[in-house]
Motif scaffolding. Structure first.
Motif, PDB file in Angstrom:
ATOM      1  N   LEU A 191      10.204 -27.014 -27.923  1.00 46.71           N
ATOM      2  CA  LEU A 191      11.454 -27.707 -27.618  1.00 46.71           C
ATOM      3  C   LEU A 191      11.201 -29.049 -26.927  1.00 46.71           C
ATOM      4  CD1 LEU A 191      13.557 -24.658 -26.417  1.00 46.71           C
ATOM      5  CD2 LEU A 191      13.832 -25.925 -28.558  1.00 46.71           C
ATOM      6  N   PHE A 198      16.302 -25.686 -20.874  1.00 51.95           N
ATOM      7  CA  PHE A 198      16.731 -26.194 -22.168  1.00 51.95           C
ATOM      8  C   PHE A 198      18.149 -26.748 -22.095  1.00 51.95           C
ATOM      9  CE2 PHE A 198      19.129 -25.135 -26.069  1.00 51.95           C
ATOM     10  CZ  PHE A 198      18.575 -26.093 -26.902  1.00 51.95           C
ATOM     11  N   ARG A 255       8.843 -23.368 -25.104  1.00 50.87           N
ATOM     12  CA  ARG A 255       9.181 -24.525 -24.269  1.00 50.87           C
ATOM     13  C   ARG A 255       8.474 -25.775 -24.778  1.00 50.87           C
ATOM     14  NH1 ARG A 255       7.549 -23.815 -18.596  1.00 50.87           N
ATOM     15  NH2 ARG A 255       6.672 -21.773 -19.049  1.00 50.87           N
TER      16      ARG A 255
END
Length: 220
Positions: free
Chosen positions: A136, A164, A133
């Motif tokens: 990203l 996401f 996470r």
């Protein structure tokens, strides 16, 4: 659509991996607000195509047309600095990209991937899913319009995949675009391009100076 409206154009692309042609004859274009999902079995050339889009290796043939510094690339590795906190990692990347609203972007990125409660934790002490996470979340501090993503949901549970997907939708709504290799249904309004039928043969292809058997960089 006028060609100038596309964020990315790929024309008759051929690519090699480890010195061997793997894919040829690939053409597509991606406009602002559009997502494209590459599909195909392992070894079909998806990762190599994404590396070419990111400028990490030259194609054997064809061309990739994209504005300079338009691409943010995220590969399999999370590429985090283990001795920095989650907050410090995002600040580092915001500084690298030099975006105007760096601190605000960092705050948005932490919130978008539910990392607020982990911002003071060292990246090396995060779980695999938390690291993913955070990796990203870096996309949100690049300021770049084209996200090129290789299996972005690896190590993510269903709730994190949903985070996401929400981040991608928001990026598209702001006029960004995304090209990604994934087998996960993200619930996006995305075009799917199966590269299975584009397997290359060595005939007629000459290996150029741009190919290598190198590694998958974590982030660009």
């Amino acid at each position: 659509m006028n060609e100038m409206s596309f964020l990315l154009q790929v024309r008759d692309l051929a690519v090699a991996r480890g010195g061997f042609p793997v894919l040829s004859g690939l053409s597509f274009a991606v406009a602002p607000g559009q997502a494209l999902v590459l599909r195909g079995p392992n070894g079909s050339g998806k990762t190599t195509v994404l590396r070419c889009l990111a400028g990490l290796q030259a194609p054997l043939a064809g061309e990739v047309l994209c504005a300079p510094d338009a691409v943010a690339y995220a590969a399999h590795a999370d590429g985090l600095k283990a001795t920095l906190t989650a907050l410090e990692n995002l600040r580092f990347w915001a500084g690298i990209y030099g975006i105007d609203d760096g601190e605000a972007a960092v705050a948005r990125a932490l919130g978008a991937f539910e990392l607020d409660g982990l911002q003071s934790r060292l990246a090396g002490n995060l779980s695999a899913g938390q690291k993913r996470r955070l990796g990203l979340a870096r996309l949100l501090v690049t300021g770049r319009p084209l996200w090129v993503l290789d299996e972005p949901t690896v190590s993510l549970d269903a709730a994190s995949v949903a985070l996401f997907a929400t981040a991608v939708r928001a990026h598209l709504a702001r006029g960004g675009a995304a090209v990604m290799a994934t087998h996960i249904d993200l619930g996006l309004d995305a075009e799917v391009l199966d590269v299975s039928d584009l397997r290359a043969t060595a005939a007629g292809l000459t290996l150029g100076s741009g190919f290598d058997g190198g590694f998958d960089e974590a982030f660009l």
